[in-house]
Structures are given as structure tokens and as C-alpha cells.
Scaffold this motif. Structure first.
Motif, PDB file in Angstrom:
ATOM      1  N   PHE A 127       0.811  -1.217   0.000  1.00 40.14           N
ATOM      2  CA  PHE A 127       0.000   0.000   0.000  1.00 40.14           C
ATOM      3  C   PHE A 127       0.847   1.270   0.000  1.00 40.14           C
ATOM      4  O   PHE A 127       0.426   2.298  -0.531  1.00 40.14           O
ATOM      5  CB  PHE A 127      -0.953   0.001   1.192  1.00 40.14           C
ATOM      6  CG  PHE A 127      -2.136  -0.913   1.017  1.00 40.14           C
ATOM      7  CD1 PHE A 127      -3.031  -0.714  -0.024  1.00 40.14           C
ATOM      8  CD2 PHE A 127      -2.338  -1.987   1.867  1.00 40.14           C
ATOM      9  CE1 PHE A 127      -4.120  -1.562  -0.210  1.00 40.14           C
ATOM     10  CE2 PHE A 127      -3.420  -2.838   1.694  1.00 40.14           C
ATOM     11  CZ  PHE A 127      -4.313  -2.628   0.650  1.00 40.14           C
ATOM     12  N   LYS A 128       2.042   1.205   0.566  1.00 37.56           N
ATOM     13  CA  LYS A 128       2.916   2.377   0.538  1.00 37.56           C
ATOM     14  C   LYS A 128       3.356   2.708  -0.884  1.00 37.56           C
ATOM     15  O   LYS A 128       3.520   3.874  -1.238  1.00 37.56           O
ATOM     16  CB  LYS A 128       4.144   2.135   1.421  1.00 37.56           C
ATOM     17  CG  LYS A 128       3.880   2.287   2.914  1.00 37.56           C
ATOM     18  CD  LYS A 128       5.164   2.101   3.709  1.00 37.56           C
ATOM     19  CE  LYS A 128       4.916   2.291   5.199  1.00 37.56           C
ATOM     20  NZ  LYS A 128       6.165   2.076   5.983  1.00 37.56           N
ATOM     21  N   ILE A 129       3.560   1.676  -1.702  1.00 37.23           N
ATOM     22  CA  ILE A 129       4.053   1.898  -3.065  1.00 37.23           C
ATOM     23  C   ILE A 129       2.913   1.956  -4.080  1.00 37.23           C
ATOM     24  O   ILE A 129       2.832   2.881  -4.889  1.00 37.23           O
ATOM     25  CB  ILE A 129       5.054   0.794  -3.464  1.00 37.23           C
ATOM     26  CG1 ILE A 129       6.235   0.768  -2.486  1.00 37.23           C
ATOM     27  CG2 ILE A 129       5.556   1.024  -4.893  1.00 37.23           C
ATOM     28  CD1 ILE A 129       7.209  -0.367  -2.722  1.00 37.23           C
TER      29      ILE A 129
ATOM     30  N   ALA B  98      -0.691  -3.111 -13.134  1.00 40.35           N
ATOM     31  CA  ALA B  98       0.736  -3.294 -13.429  1.00 40.35           C
ATOM     32  C   ALA B  98       1.569  -3.037 -12.175  1.00 40.35           C
ATOM     33  O   ALA B  98       2.525  -3.771 -11.877  1.00 40.35           O
ATOM     34  CB  ALA B  98       1.174  -2.368 -14.557  1.00 40.35           C
ATOM     35  N   MET B  99       1.210  -1.996 -11.417  1.00 38.67           N
ATOM     36  CA  MET B  99       1.923  -1.686 -10.179  1.00 38.67           C
ATOM     37  C   MET B  99       1.731  -2.784  -9.145  1.00 38.67           C
ATOM     38  O   MET B  99       2.676  -3.148  -8.420  1.00 38.67           O
ATOM     39  CB  MET B  99       1.456  -0.345  -9.618  1.00 38.67           C
ATOM     40  CG  MET B  99       2.002   0.862 -10.348  1.00 38.67           C
ATOM     41  SD  MET B  99       3.814   0.990 -10.269  1.00 38.67           S
ATOM     42  CE  MET B  99       4.057   1.318  -8.528  1.00 38.67           C
TER      43      MET B  99
ATOM     44  N   ASN C 146      13.581  -5.804   2.057  1.00 36.15           N
ATOM     45  CA  ASN C 146      14.147  -4.464   2.179  1.00 36.15           C
ATOM     46  C   ASN C 146      13.229  -3.496   1.438  1.00 36.15           C
ATOM     47  O   ASN C 146      13.175  -3.499   0.214  1.00 36.15           O
ATOM     48  CB  ASN C 146      15.556  -4.440   1.572  1.00 36.15           C
ATOM     49  CG  ASN C 146      16.255  -3.105   1.763  1.00 36.15           C
ATOM     50  OD1 ASN C 146      15.683  -2.042   1.572  1.00 36.15           O
ATOM     51  ND2 ASN C 146      17.516  -3.170   2.145  1.00 36.15           N
ATOM     52  N   PHE C 147      12.507  -2.664   2.206  1.00 36.51           N
ATOM     53  CA  PHE C 147      11.531  -1.754   1.600  1.00 36.51           C
ATOM     54  C   PHE C 147      12.177  -0.794   0.620  1.00 36.51           C
ATOM     55  O   PHE C 147      11.664  -0.558  -0.480  1.00 36.51           O
ATOM     56  CB  PHE C 147      10.791  -0.969   2.681  1.00 36.51           C
ATOM     57  CG  PHE C 147       9.850   0.066   2.133  1.00 36.51           C
ATOM     58  CD1 PHE C 147       8.598  -0.294   1.644  1.00 36.51           C
ATOM     59  CD2 PHE C 147      10.223   1.409   2.086  1.00 36.51           C
ATOM     60  CE1 PHE C 147       7.740   0.657   1.121  1.00 36.51           C
ATOM     61  CE2 PHE C 147       9.366   2.364   1.563  1.00 36.51           C
ATOM     62  CZ  PHE C 147       8.116   1.990   1.078  1.00 36.51           C
TER      63      PHE C 147
END
Length: 294
Positions: A38-40, A95-96, A116-117
Motif C-alpha cells: 500500500f505504501k508503493i 501493473a503496479m 528491504n523496503f
């Protein structure tokens, strides 16, 4: 250090193991995965949901003939614009979702069960246009294939689905990832097709379950349950704020369910790669040899 719930990706699996390990991975990584996801991908998901609401509202206005006849051109432009934004935002959002999931798995595998975020975020954005380009290429090819008696499209779908995993895990170019998918499934097309079919059925059934509330609300607004059916009320449902919110929630859950297909696809990729190249086996043998060195 490897965690207790670590799922080994680089090994051979049968259909049952692929399904089981797909859910085992998502269950074991539920909090860290969705925190990263959700962050990306979250901003793209929000844009997609808003564009979906805009498109739904535009269609509802057309059905209800809420626009005057003198505004026919502007209404056509409105629905055309909303449809365009909806399609583009949906393509980018999906796609994301696929890119974030595959890069998360890549980090998970490389770090023996931890992720690793910063690495994931950096690699997602560095491969953004490559991923979008491959998604567009795959979509066009499958669509054209489906237009020719469906069978060619189904045939192309199997190897091209795995091309995304090849792009990420093998760090290939778009062209190489596209072509290598056919080499990977050679001699294993049927079993790969059967696995993707079963996963697709599971995801589709679950997706239908989440679409039930939206359908029930539409039937309620149309008077189906009161035996006073009025099809003209369908447009009212589409522009009704409650109906739009329910529909957005349904779309959200169906979007998240697509992650299951991506994880299963990654497991299929590693399974076929192991059968053909024994990558995981060779790495394990090498690691055993290193532990005996003094």
C-alpha cells in the motif's frame, strides 16, 4: 537469518503445492507485504478507484438521460474521457500491483525470508516503464490472439503471463522476457495452463463473492425484491453515492485478489526454472559445500 515460516521458492512443485504455498506465503507475510504494497501501489490504487467512480457516475447520467439533448456532444466526450481515464488507471494500477508483488518476492528470496523496503521501492520505480511496456505488449498480443477463435489467445496467455516474472527475477529486457516465456513453458505448456486455470477459477469465484453486495444493492434499488421492477432505476444506482461506494469496495477486493494470481505465477516460474535449470538445487549444493569449509 531464515524465519520459521519461510517459503522456499526455488524448488519443484505440483499443482497442490503451488496453491498451498501461495496462501502460505501471503498468510505468513500478510502484515509486512501489505504494508509495503500500500505504501508503493496505494496512490495508484486510489486514482484507479476514483476514475472508476467517475466512469460509473458518467454512465449513470447517460442511462438516466440527465443531460439535455443539446449537450449530447459534451456527454459523449464526458463518457469517452471517463472511460479513457478508467482504462489507463486500471492498467497502471494492476501493473503496479504485479510489479510490487514480484519485487517483494525477489527481495524475500534474496534475503532468505526478510525484505528491504528501500530496495523494493527503488526497483519498482526503476522498472516502471519496462513493466508498463511489457504489460501493453502482452495485452495487445493476447487480445489479438483472442480475436482469432480464442484458442491462439489462450495459447499466448500461458507463456506471456510468466514473462513478467522473467523480467523481474532474471533482470531481462522487455523483448527477452517476452520471448523467454515461450522457452520456459516449452514441454510444460499443459501443466502450466492447468495450474493457471485452477488459480484463475479460485480467484474468479472469490471475486464473484465480493461483487454480491453491489449486485444486491442494485436489485434492491430496481425493486426486484419488492416485485416492482423498474429497469430505469439502474441509472439511479450508478449515480447513487452508496452504490458507488459499494462498487468501489467490490473493485478494491477484486484488485487485491489479483495478487494471488501473481504469487502463484511466481511459484510456477520458479518451478519451471528449477525443472529446466536446477537453479535452486545448485545453489543449495553450493551453500552446503560452503558450510563444510573451514
Amino acid at each position: 537469518m531464515q524465519n520459521n515460516n519461510y517459503v522456499e521458492f526455488k524448488k519443484k512443485r505440483d499443482l497442490g503445492e503451488i496453491l498451498g504455498d501461495t496462501f502460505a506465503f501471503l498468510r505468513g507475510q500478510l502484515k509486512p507485504f501489505f504494508n509495503t504494497f500500500f505504501k508503493i501501489a496505494g496512490p495508484y490504487l486510489v486514482v484507479f478507484l476514483l476514475c472508476n467512480a467517475f466512469y460509473t457516475y458518467s454512465v449513470g447520467n447517460i442511462i438516466n438521460f440527465n443531460l439535455e439533448s443539446s449537450d449530447e456532444i459534451s456527454s459523449a466526450l464526458l463518457i469517452g474521457l471517463s472511460a479513457f481515464l478508467f482504462i489507463i488507471s486500471m492498467g497502471v494500477a494492476y501493473a503496479m500491483a504485479q510489479s510490487v508483488t514480484l519485487h517483494y518476492i525477489k527481495s524475500y528470496v534474496e534475503n532468505n525470508g526478510t525484505t528491504n523496503f528501500g530496495q523494493i521501492k527503488s526497483e519498482v520505480y526503476s522498472t516502471f516503464w519496462k513493466f508498463i511496456g511489457l504489460a501493453f505488449l502482452v495485452g495487445i498480443c493476447v487480445l489479438i490472439g483472442l480475436m482469432f477463435c480464442i484458442i491462439p489467445g489462450v495459447y499466448l496467455y500461458v507463456p506471456l503471463t510468466l514473462s513478467f516474472s522473467i523480467l523481474i527475477f532474471n533482470k531481462k529486457s522487455v523483448g527477452d522476457a517476452f520471448s523467454d516465456g515461450f522457452s520456459l513453458v516449452k514441454d510444460y505448456w499443459w501443466i502450466t495452463f492447468a495450474t493457471l486455470l485452477v488459480v484463475g477459477i479460485v480467484v474468479t469465484i472469490a471475486g464473484y463473492a465480493f461483487s454480491v453486495p453491489s449486485a444486491i444493492y442494485m436489485y434492491f434499488k430496481m425493486g426486484v425484491f419488492s416485485a416492482e421492477i423498474d429497469p430505469s432505476n439502474m441509472g439511479d444506482t450508478l449515480i447513487d453515492p452508496i452504490g458507488i461506494i459499494i462498487n468501489m469496495i467490490s473493485i478494491l477486493f477484486q484488485y487485491l485478489l489479483s495478487i494471488i494470481t501473481v504469487v502463484a505465477g511466481a511459484l510456477i516460474y520458479f518451478d519451471l526454472n528449477e525443472r529446466k535449470n536446477l537453479t535452486g538445487t545448485l545453489e543449495r549444493i553450493k551453500s552446503l559445500g560452503n558450510t563444510t569449509d573451514y
